[in-house]
Design an enzyme around this catalytic site. Sequence first.
Site, PDB file in Angstrom:
ATOM      1  N   GLU A 157       1.483   2.473  18.884  1.00 30.22           N
ATOM      2  CA  GLU A 157       0.768   1.359  18.271  1.00 30.22           C
ATOM      3  C   GLU A 157       0.476   0.242  19.275  1.00 30.22           C
ATOM      4  O   GLU A 157      -0.555  -0.429  19.184  1.00 30.22           O
ATOM      5  CB  GLU A 157       1.542   0.830  17.062  1.00 30.22           C
ATOM      6  CG  GLU A 157       2.900   0.245  17.355  1.00 30.22           C
ATOM      7  CD  GLU A 157       3.766   0.092  16.118  1.00 30.22           C
ATOM      8  OE1 GLU A 157       3.444   0.711  15.083  1.00 30.22           O
ATOM      9  OE2 GLU A 157       4.781  -0.634  16.177  1.00 30.22           O
TER      10      GLU A 157
ATOM     11  N   HIS B 211      10.217   3.583   8.288  1.00 30.33           N
ATOM     12  CA  HIS B 211      10.201   3.288   9.724  1.00 30.33           C
ATOM     13  C   HIS B 211      11.630   2.936  10.109  1.00 30.33           C
ATOM     14  O   HIS B 211      12.318   2.216   9.389  1.00 30.33           O
ATOM     15  CB  HIS B 211       9.246   2.129  10.018  1.00 30.33           C
ATOM     16  CG  HIS B 211       9.132   1.760  11.470  1.00 30.33           C
ATOM     17  ND1 HIS B 211       9.053   2.694  12.469  1.00 30.33           N
ATOM     18  CD2 HIS B 211       9.081   0.546  12.089  1.00 30.33           C
ATOM     19  CE1 HIS B 211       8.946   2.077  13.643  1.00 30.33           C
ATOM     20  NE2 HIS B 211       8.969   0.777  13.431  1.00 30.33           N
TER      21      HIS B 211
ATOM     22  N   GLU C  95      -3.423   9.267  15.169  1.00 33.43           N
ATOM     23  CA  GLU C  95      -3.581   8.031  14.403  1.00 33.43           C
ATOM     24  C   GLU C  95      -4.714   7.134  14.900  1.00 33.43           C
ATOM     25  O   GLU C  95      -5.095   6.178  14.215  1.00 33.43           O
ATOM     26  CB  GLU C  95      -2.257   7.249  14.401  1.00 33.43           C
ATOM     27  CG  GLU C  95      -1.174   7.934  13.575  1.00 33.43           C
ATOM     28  CD  GLU C  95      -0.123   6.961  13.081  1.00 33.43           C
ATOM     29  OE1 GLU C  95      -0.488   5.839  12.683  1.00 33.43           O
ATOM     30  OE2 GLU C  95       1.056   7.313  13.102  1.00 33.43           O
TER      31      GLU C  95
ATOM     32  N   ALA D 117       0.825  -1.213   0.000  1.00 33.97           N
ATOM     33  CA  ALA D 117       0.000   0.000   0.000  1.00 33.97           C
ATOM     34  C   ALA D 117       0.854   1.257   0.000  1.00 33.97           C
ATOM     35  O   ALA D 117       0.606   2.193  -0.767  1.00 33.97           O
ATOM     36  CB  ALA D 117      -0.946  -0.014   1.198  1.00 33.97           C
TER      37      ALA D 117
ATOM     38  N   SER E 260       1.590  -2.917  10.904  1.00 33.75           N
ATOM     39  CA  SER E 260       2.867  -3.585  10.672  1.00 33.75           C
ATOM     40  C   SER E 260       3.018  -4.807  11.568  1.00 33.75           C
ATOM     41  O   SER E 260       2.283  -4.985  12.547  1.00 33.75           O
ATOM     42  CB  SER E 260       4.015  -2.611  10.947  1.00 33.75           C
ATOM     43  OG  SER E 260       4.070  -2.288  12.330  1.00 33.75           O
TER      44      SER E 260
END
EC number: 1.1.1.86
Length: 493
Positions: free
Chosen positions: A221, A132, A393, A47, A414
């Site tokens: 995350e 990243h 986010e 993506a 991820s």
Amino acid sequence: MANYFNSLNLRQQLAQLSQCRFMDRSEFENGCDYIKGWNIVILGCGAQGLNQGLNMRDSGLNISYALRAEAIAEKRASWKKATDNGFTVGTFEELIPQADLVLNLTPDKQHSNVVNTVMPLMKQGATLSYSHGFNIVEEGMQVRPDITVIMVAPKCPGTEVREEYKRGFGVPTLIAVHPENDPRGDGLEIAKAYASATGGDRAGVLHSSFIAEVKSDLMGEQTILCGMLQTSAILGYEKMVADGVEPGYAAKLIQQGLETITEALKQGGITNMMDRLSNPAKIKAFDMAEELKGILAPLFEKHMDDIISGEFSRTMMADWANDDANLLRWRAETNETAFENAPSSNEHIDEQTYFDKGIFLVAMIKAGVELAFDTMVDAGIIEESAYYESLHETPLIANTIARKRLYEMNVVISDTAEYGCYLFNHAAVPLLRDYVKSMSAEYLGGGLKDSSNAVDNVRLIEVNQAIRNTAVEFIGEELRGYMKDMKRISAAQ
């Protein structure tokens, strides 16, 4: 390879952790001119890889995709996506030696193998970019000293990177230069041009460091972005079904409710999200959030400590070496949860109902955002980084749950995010299960029985002030203001 962060002294660690500034629009007046005419080769056509490549090509840059020979021979999905969109595709050996800029947009787990494969093929003085910094910071990858190493990290999924660009805007983007690999001193110029080519300069760019990006990204995350949402879904569904709520309705209230509630968060921060509640519900959500923070604060601190020390990365990489045994087992267990297997419902739920009957969800989101933000800042991460990796986010991740529940979230994020999410969830669920079981059905699924909006004025004023006067609300209002200003400028051009 040794952990790069742990090789630095304390002063160096703190300096890199605290590096983050919102760049002025004037710093991007030259757009992507600095890298026009360069041969830019993208590794990975997922993506991010595909959509960044489309944006960069539309910005006038020369883009091609290097894929493994077997992916080309077997015409795999990556080859098909690149060729269907009219890009030149070749093997590493064919394209890398001529590349001025190589964009590594492969999954984190593949970075060491990919970089070790392409580095001998890269020409003298080329540039390597990451999205990243895990490979540099946690795995300690040492890149050839003549190669410039940068990072350009859009803070949105790849599909949104493309859609915002097509609308004439972009998504907030973080850029950085690895201090050990900036031989010509032009790493920042390259990163700025790359970010501009994807449209990032139209939404706002943060100049950060590899270390600040990695440590804040991992923390966000694991906790609020994925761990807290997964915990809310699993426990919230169990609670409603136990209280007699029809399973399909209960699942929909959570699945679509998380997205609806966090959309209010996106538009106006925690203040706006809380303002969507009635006065009595707001006070209850505030009190619940404070109770949840008291229960969960030690867990958030443990995750931050393990991220800073490198313990999290060590255990995850050990699982990589064991063929993802833990990750795959935890994924299978998540797919067997009652929430994941609940029936779907066609019953219409009005937007306001998600707030009225989702007081617990609002409290969990408030508690999670504030704990994640405050814990990062306490560890030395600058507020701008902490905001983008927490509040900003959260709506994006909630959107993935709205599509296909937790399965979709864990597919999209991820591998590092998924592993950390499971670690947090496995600790948070036992911590909160009794709390959730014992709370009134009014706070999830039922809604407050008393229809009166009357509350004590003094208490309401205290709660409103406490909601608004937090560091995450102050910096959030400032950064959202920058984004709105830039959107107006972009629309006028």
